[in-house]
Motif scaffolding. Structure first.
Motif, PDB file in Angstrom:
ATOM      1  N   ALA A 107       9.587  -7.665   4.150  1.00 45.65           N
ATOM      2  CA  ALA A 107       9.430  -7.680   5.172  1.00 45.65           C
ATOM      3  C   ALA A 107       8.233  -6.950   6.806  1.00 45.65           C
ATOM      4  N   ALA A 108       8.065  -6.306   6.672  1.00 44.82           N
ATOM      5  CA  ALA A 108       6.982  -5.448   6.657  1.00 44.82           C
ATOM      6  C   ALA A 108       5.665  -6.479   6.683  1.00 44.82           C
ATOM      7  N   LEU A 109       5.199  -6.944   5.113  1.00 42.78           N
ATOM      8  CA  LEU A 109       4.583  -6.852   4.794  1.00 42.78           C
ATOM      9  C   LEU A 109       4.183  -8.315   4.628  1.00 42.78           C
ATOM     10  N   ASP A 110       5.287  -9.735   5.502  1.00 37.96           N
ATOM     11  CA  ASP A 110       5.599 -10.775   5.572  1.00 37.96           C
ATOM     12  C   ASP A 110       4.852 -10.744   7.691  1.00 37.96           C
ATOM     13  N   LEU A 111       4.780  -9.612   7.882  1.00 35.52           N
ATOM     14  CA  LEU A 111       5.082  -9.871   9.509  1.00 35.52           C
ATOM     15  C   LEU A 111       3.771  -9.230  10.153  1.00 35.52           C
ATOM     16  N   GLY A 112       3.229  -8.955   8.336  1.00 35.89           N
ATOM     17  CA  GLY A 112       1.512  -8.493   9.186  1.00 35.89           C
ATOM     18  C   GLY A 112       1.281  -7.165   8.660  1.00 35.89           C
ATOM     19  N   ALA A 113       2.168  -6.667   8.427  1.00 35.43           N
ATOM     20  CA  ALA A 113       1.225  -5.155   7.626  1.00 35.43           C
ATOM     21  C   ALA A 113       0.778  -4.717   6.970  1.00 35.43           C
ATOM     22  N   GLN A 114       0.318  -3.895   6.477  1.00 29.81           N
ATOM     23  CA  GLN A 114      -1.354  -3.969   4.738  1.00 29.81           C
ATOM     24  C   GLN A 114      -0.573  -2.938   4.381  1.00 29.81           C
ATOM     25  N   ALA A 115       0.069  -2.017   4.653  1.00 33.25           N
ATOM     26  CA  ALA A 115       0.240  -0.686   4.149  1.00 33.25           C
ATOM     27  C   ALA A 115       1.854  -0.554   4.601  1.00 33.25           C
ATOM     28  N   VAL A 116       3.379   0.395   3.931  1.00 35.73           N
ATOM     29  CA  VAL A 116       4.446   0.611   4.509  1.00 35.73           C
ATOM     30  C   VAL A 116       4.025   2.147   4.451  1.00 35.73           C
ATOM     31  N   PRO A 117       4.790   3.065   4.478  1.00 36.92           N
ATOM     32  CA  PRO A 117       5.315   4.557   3.847  1.00 36.92           C
ATOM     33  C   PRO A 117       6.823   3.685   3.317  1.00 36.92           C
ATOM     34  N   LEU A 118       6.463   5.218   2.305  1.00 37.33           N
ATOM     35  CA  LEU A 118       7.390   4.444   1.254  1.00 37.33           C
ATOM     36  C   LEU A 118       8.135   5.759   0.936  1.00 37.33           C
ATOM     37  N   GLY A 119       9.211   6.319   0.665  1.00 36.04           N
ATOM     38  CA  GLY A 119       9.843   7.452   0.467  1.00 36.04           C
ATOM     39  C   GLY A 119      10.266   8.578  -1.057  1.00 36.04           C
ATOM     40  N   THR A 120      10.460   9.408  -1.809  1.00 35.07           N
ATOM     41  CA  THR A 120      10.512   9.947  -2.803  1.00 35.07           C
ATOM     42  C   THR A 120      11.231   8.764  -3.814  1.00 35.07           C
ATOM     43  N   ARG A 121      11.790   8.059  -3.211  1.00 35.60           N
ATOM     44  CA  ARG A 121      12.528   7.235  -4.308  1.00 35.60           C
ATOM     45  C   ARG A 121      11.376   6.628  -4.899  1.00 35.60           C
ATOM     46  N   PHE A 122      10.951   6.228  -4.532  1.00 37.38           N
ATOM     47  CA  PHE A 122       9.900   4.934  -4.441  1.00 37.38           C
ATOM     48  C   PHE A 122       8.521   5.983  -5.328  1.00 37.38           C
TER      49      PHE A 122
END
Length: 66
Positions: free
Chosen positions: A9-24
């Motif tokens: 969803a964030a990438l679809d809205l135009g984000a080039q990157a997103v913060p990811l947590g320990t799970r990833f």
């Protein structure tokens, strides 16, 4: 971000990157060292420490294993 849907969803809205947590951090796609991934998965809640750090003007989360 906690799910793939949130990332998409964030990438679809135009984000080039997103913060990811320990799970990833321990996912196959992560570029973290395999030994570190294995330690994250095996660690107990008391052994994993997360805290906020400022990195190049951005607030980031750093994860360490005691």
């Amino acid at each position: 971000m906690a799910t793939g849907q949130q990332v998409a969803a964030a990438l679809d809205l135009g984000a080039q990157a997103v913060p990811l947590g320990t799970r990833f951090l321990s996912s196959a796609e992560s570029r973290a060292a395999q030994e570190y991934k294995d330690r994250i998965v095996a660690a107990t809640a008391e052994e994993v420490v997360s805290h906020a750090v400022h990195l190049l003007g951005c607030l980031c989360r750093e994860t360490a294993i005691r």
